[in-house]
Design a protein around this motif. Structure first.
Motif, PDB file in Angstrom:
ATOM      1  N   TRP A  68       0.834  -1.198   0.000  1.00  8.07           N
ATOM      2  CA  TRP A  68       0.000   0.000   0.000  1.00  8.07           C
ATOM      3  C   TRP A  68       0.873   1.253   0.000  1.00  8.07           C
ATOM      4  CZ3 TRP A  68      -4.530   0.723  -1.669  1.00  8.07           C
ATOM      5  CH2 TRP A  68      -5.284   1.824  -1.311  1.00  8.07           C
TER       6      TRP A  68
ATOM      7  N   ARG B 295      -1.411   2.608  -3.974  1.00 12.58           N
ATOM      8  CA  ARG B 295      -2.593   3.458  -3.753  1.00 12.58           C
ATOM      9  C   ARG B 295      -3.173   3.950  -5.066  1.00 12.58           C
ATOM     10  NH1 ARG B 295       0.615   6.832   0.205  1.00 12.58           N
ATOM     11  NH2 ARG B 295       1.031   5.222   1.723  1.00 12.58           N
TER      12      ARG B 295
ATOM     13  N   ILE C 117      -5.612  -5.860  -0.987  1.00 11.37           N
ATOM     14  CA  ILE C 117      -4.266  -5.373  -0.706  1.00 11.37           C
ATOM     15  C   ILE C 117      -3.521  -6.412   0.119  1.00 11.37           C
ATOM     16  CG2 ILE C 117      -2.915  -3.533   0.365  1.00 11.37           C
ATOM     17  CD1 ILE C 117      -5.668  -1.898   0.223  1.00 11.37           C
TER      18      ILE C 117
ATOM     19  N   GLN D  86      -6.446   0.472   6.784  1.00 11.48           N
ATOM     20  CA  GLN D  86      -7.198   0.171   5.568  1.00 11.48           C
ATOM     21  C   GLN D  86      -8.425  -0.693   5.871  1.00 11.48           C
ATOM     22  OE1 GLN D  86      -6.603   1.952   2.862  1.00 11.48           O
ATOM     23  NE2 GLN D  86      -5.046   2.854   4.187  1.00 11.48           N
TER      24      GLN D  86
END
Length: 84
Positions: A29, A34, A49, A60
């Motif tokens: 990430w 992103r 992710i 997240q």
């Protein structure tokens, strides 16, 4: 009293769920992850992710993103992320 009838709840009045087309597994990430995730999400692709940083995972997950803890090189991690 009004003669106007209120619509009954149902498919016609329920909010539409976004259509999803496929799944992508993002390795990390960071800045690139992103950007890729945002573009894929906007295109209707389900994003998962894979991340090693526990703080990032917690953050997240609190935003309702699908996050899997693990190393992207590990076959078990990839299976948990939904690779087929």
């Amino acid at each position: 009293m009004s003669d106007v009838q209120q619509p009954e709840p149902g498919p016609a009045t329920a909010p539409a769920a976004p259509l999803r087309h496929g799944r992508a597994i993002i390795a990390g990430w960071g800045p690139v992850g992103r950007i890729v995730a945002e573009e894929l999400d906007a295109a209707g692709v389900e994003v998962v992710i894979v991340e090693l940083n526990l703080r990032t995972i917690e953050r997240q997950a609190s935003l309702d993103r699908q996050v899997v803890f693990g190393d992207i090189r590990d076959p078990d991690t990839l299976r948990r992320a939904g690779i087929e």
